[in-house]
Design an enzyme around this catalytic site. Structure first.
Site, PDB file in Angstrom:
ATOM      1  N   LYS A  23     -11.761   4.257  12.712  1.00 14.13           N
ATOM      2  CA  LYS A  23     -11.370   5.704  13.204  1.00 14.13           C
ATOM      3  C   LYS A  23     -12.123   5.907  14.505  1.00 14.13           C
ATOM      4  O   LYS A  23     -13.283   5.647  14.474  1.00 14.13           O
ATOM      5  CB  LYS A  23     -10.934   6.482  12.263  1.00 14.13           C
ATOM      6  N   TYR A  54       1.657   6.108  11.971  1.00 11.76           N
ATOM      7  CA  TYR A  54       1.674   7.143  10.790  1.00 11.76           C
ATOM      8  C   TYR A  54       2.927   7.922  10.738  1.00 11.76           C
ATOM      9  O   TYR A  54       3.060   8.775  10.053  1.00 11.76           O
ATOM     10  CB  TYR A  54       0.653   8.127  11.114  1.00 11.76           C
ATOM     11  N   ASN A  90     -11.974  10.578   8.935  1.00  9.65           N
ATOM     12  CA  ASN A  90     -12.666  10.073   7.727  1.00  9.65           C
ATOM     13  C   ASN A  90     -13.094   8.616   7.964  1.00  9.65           C
ATOM     14  O   ASN A  90     -12.833   7.808   7.234  1.00  9.65           O
ATOM     15  CB  ASN A  90     -11.791  10.156   6.463  1.00  9.65           C
ATOM     16  N   HIS A  94      -9.052   3.538   7.923  1.00  6.89           N
ATOM     17  CA  HIS A  94      -7.874   3.527   7.265  1.00  6.89           C
ATOM     18  C   HIS A  94      -7.828   2.234   6.605  1.00  6.89           C
ATOM     19  O   HIS A  94      -8.384   1.166   7.098  1.00  6.89           O
ATOM     20  CB  HIS A  94      -6.660   3.520   8.544  1.00  6.89           C
ATOM     21  N   GLU A 144       1.821  -3.271   8.562  1.00  6.65           N
ATOM     22  CA  GLU A 144       0.631  -2.668   9.452  1.00  6.65           C
ATOM     23  C   GLU A 144      -0.064  -3.697  10.438  1.00  6.65           C
ATOM     24  O   GLU A 144      -0.486  -3.672  11.452  1.00  6.65           O
ATOM     25  CB  GLU A 144      -0.330  -1.722   8.555  1.00  6.65           C
TER      26      GLU A 144
HETATM   27  P1  ATP Z   1      -5.368   6.267   5.332  1.00  8.19           P
HETATM   28  O1  ATP Z   1      -3.839   5.949   5.384  1.00  8.19           O
HETATM   29  O2  ATP Z   1      -6.027   6.762   6.634  1.00  8.19           O
HETATM   30  O3  ATP Z   1      -6.149   4.850   4.855  1.00  8.19           O
HETATM   31  P2  ATP Z   1      -5.633   7.727   2.737  1.00  8.19           P
HETATM   32  O4  ATP Z   1      -4.343   6.420   2.541  1.00  8.19           O
HETATM   33  O5  ATP Z   1      -6.709   7.778   2.235  1.00  8.19           O
HETATM   34  O6  ATP Z   1      -5.954   7.232   4.600  1.00  8.19           O
HETATM   35  P3  ATP Z   1      -3.121   9.310   3.438  1.00  8.19           P
HETATM   36  O7  ATP Z   1      -2.870  10.283   2.543  1.00  8.19           O
HETATM   37  O8  ATP Z   1      -2.439   8.349   3.778  1.00  8.19           O
HETATM   38  O9  ATP Z   1      -4.776   9.013   2.945  1.00  8.19           O
HETATM   39  O10 ATP Z   1      -3.521  10.381   4.877  1.00  8.19           O
HETATM   40  C1  ATP Z   1      -3.811   9.463   6.159  1.00  8.19           C
HETATM   41  C2  ATP Z   1      -4.546  10.244   7.077  1.00  8.19           C
HETATM   42  O11 ATP Z   1      -4.331  11.429   7.235  1.00  8.19           O
HETATM   43  C3  ATP Z   1      -5.897  10.427   6.241  1.00  8.19           C
HETATM   44  O12 ATP Z   1      -6.951   9.337   6.157  1.00  8.19           O
HETATM   45  C4  ATP Z   1      -6.567  11.651   6.947  1.00  8.19           C
HETATM   46  O13 ATP Z   1      -7.285  11.005   8.100  1.00  8.19           O
HETATM   47  C5  ATP Z   1      -5.271  12.295   7.380  1.00  8.19           C
HETATM   48  N1  ATP Z   1      -5.218  13.559   6.335  1.00  8.19           N
HETATM   49  C6  ATP Z   1      -4.836  13.353   5.101  1.00  8.19           C
HETATM   50  N2  ATP Z   1      -4.888  14.525   4.601  1.00  8.19           N
HETATM   51  C7  ATP Z   1      -5.170  15.406   5.487  1.00  8.19           C
HETATM   52  C8  ATP Z   1      -5.434  16.945   5.529  1.00  8.19           C
HETATM   53  N3  ATP Z   1      -5.258  17.624   4.297  1.00  8.19           N
HETATM   54  N4  ATP Z   1      -5.877  17.384   6.693  1.00  8.19           N
HETATM   55  C9  ATP Z   1      -5.997  16.787   7.725  1.00  8.19           C
HETATM   56  N5  ATP Z   1      -5.830  15.239   7.720  1.00  8.19           N
HETATM   57  C10 ATP Z   1      -5.660  14.868   6.766  1.00  8.19           C
HETATM   58 MG    MG Z   2      -2.661   5.986   3.365  1.00  5.59          MG
END
Ligand code: ATP
Ligand code: MG
Length: 137
Positions: free
Chosen positions: A9, A49, A112, A115, A126
Site C-alpha cells: 500500500k 474495495y 496498514n 493487502h 482480485e
Molecule cells: P485487506 O483487505 O486490506 O487485506 P483486512 O482483510 O485485514 O485488510 P478488511 O476488514 O478487509 O481488513 O479492511 C480492508 C482495509 O480497510 C484494511 O486493510 C484497512 O486498510 C481499512 N480499514 C479497515 N478497518 C478500518 C478502520 N476501522 N478505519 C480505517 N480503515 C480501516
Molecule cells: Mg480484507
C-alpha cells in the site's frame, strides 16, 4: 499450489519498504510470480474495495489507496492465501503478532502497509482485476 493477490500500500511504497516486505514473503516460502507498480485513481480503488462501500471508512480507504503508487503482486505457494495473511498480521498493527509485516511497518489500522486476498474466490477475482492472462505465467 495456490495463488493470492497482494498489494503493498501507499504508506509502504512511499517509505521504500517494498524490498523489506518482499523479503518477508520470500522468507515465508511465497514466490512472487507477477508484480507491477501502479497509481490507482480513487474510482479504481473504490472498485477494488467495493465490498466495503457501506463501511464508515470507505472514503478514507479509497483516498488513501489512490494517494501514491502501490505495488500489486501475485504470490504463489502451498496455502498461499492463509500463509500471506499470517505474514501480514492483524488488520490493526496494534493487534498484530511480533515479526509480522503490519507489526513492523504499519502506521495505523487504515494505513496498514499491505493487502492480501481472504479466500480462493476473492483471490481469483482480485488477481483478474489487476493482471491479464499474458502477465501470469
Ligand atoms: P485487506 O483487505 O486490506 O487485506 P483486512 O482483510 O485485514 O485488510 P478488511 O476488514 O478487509 O481488513 O479492511 C480492508 C482495509 O480497510 C484494511 O486493510 C484497512 O486498510 C481499512 N480499514 C479497515 N478497518 C478500518 C478502520 N476501522 N478505519 C480505517 N480503515 C480501516
Ligand atoms: Mg480484507
Amino acid at each position: 499450489t495456490e495463488r493470492t493477490l497482494s498489494i503493498i500500500k501507499p504508506d509502504a511504497t512511499t517509505r521504500n519498504l517494498t524490498g523489506k516486505i518482499n523479503a518477508k514473503f520470500e522468507d515465508a516460502g511465497l514466490r512472487i510470480v507477477a508484480q507491477k507498480r501502479i497509481h490507482l485513481t480513487p474510482a479504481q480503488a473504490g472498485q477494488f474495495y467495493i465490498v466495503h462501500k457501506d463501511r464508515p471508512f470507505f472514503g478514507e480507504l479509497t483516498e488513501f489507496m489512490a494517494s501514491a503508487p502501490v505495488v500489486v503482486q501475485v504470490l504463489e505457494g502451498e496455502g498461499a492465501i492463509a500463509k500471506n495473511r499470517e505474514v501480514m498480521g492483524a488488520t490493526n498493527p496494534a493487534d498484530a503478532a511480533p515479526g509480522t509485516i503490519r507489526k513492523e511497518f504499519a502506521e495505523s489500522v487504515g494505513e496498514n502497509s499491505v493487502h492480501g486476498s481472504d479466500a480462493p474466490e476473492t483471490a481469483a477475482e482480485e488477481i483478474a482485476f489487476f493482471f491479464s492472462g499474458l502477465e501470469l505465467v
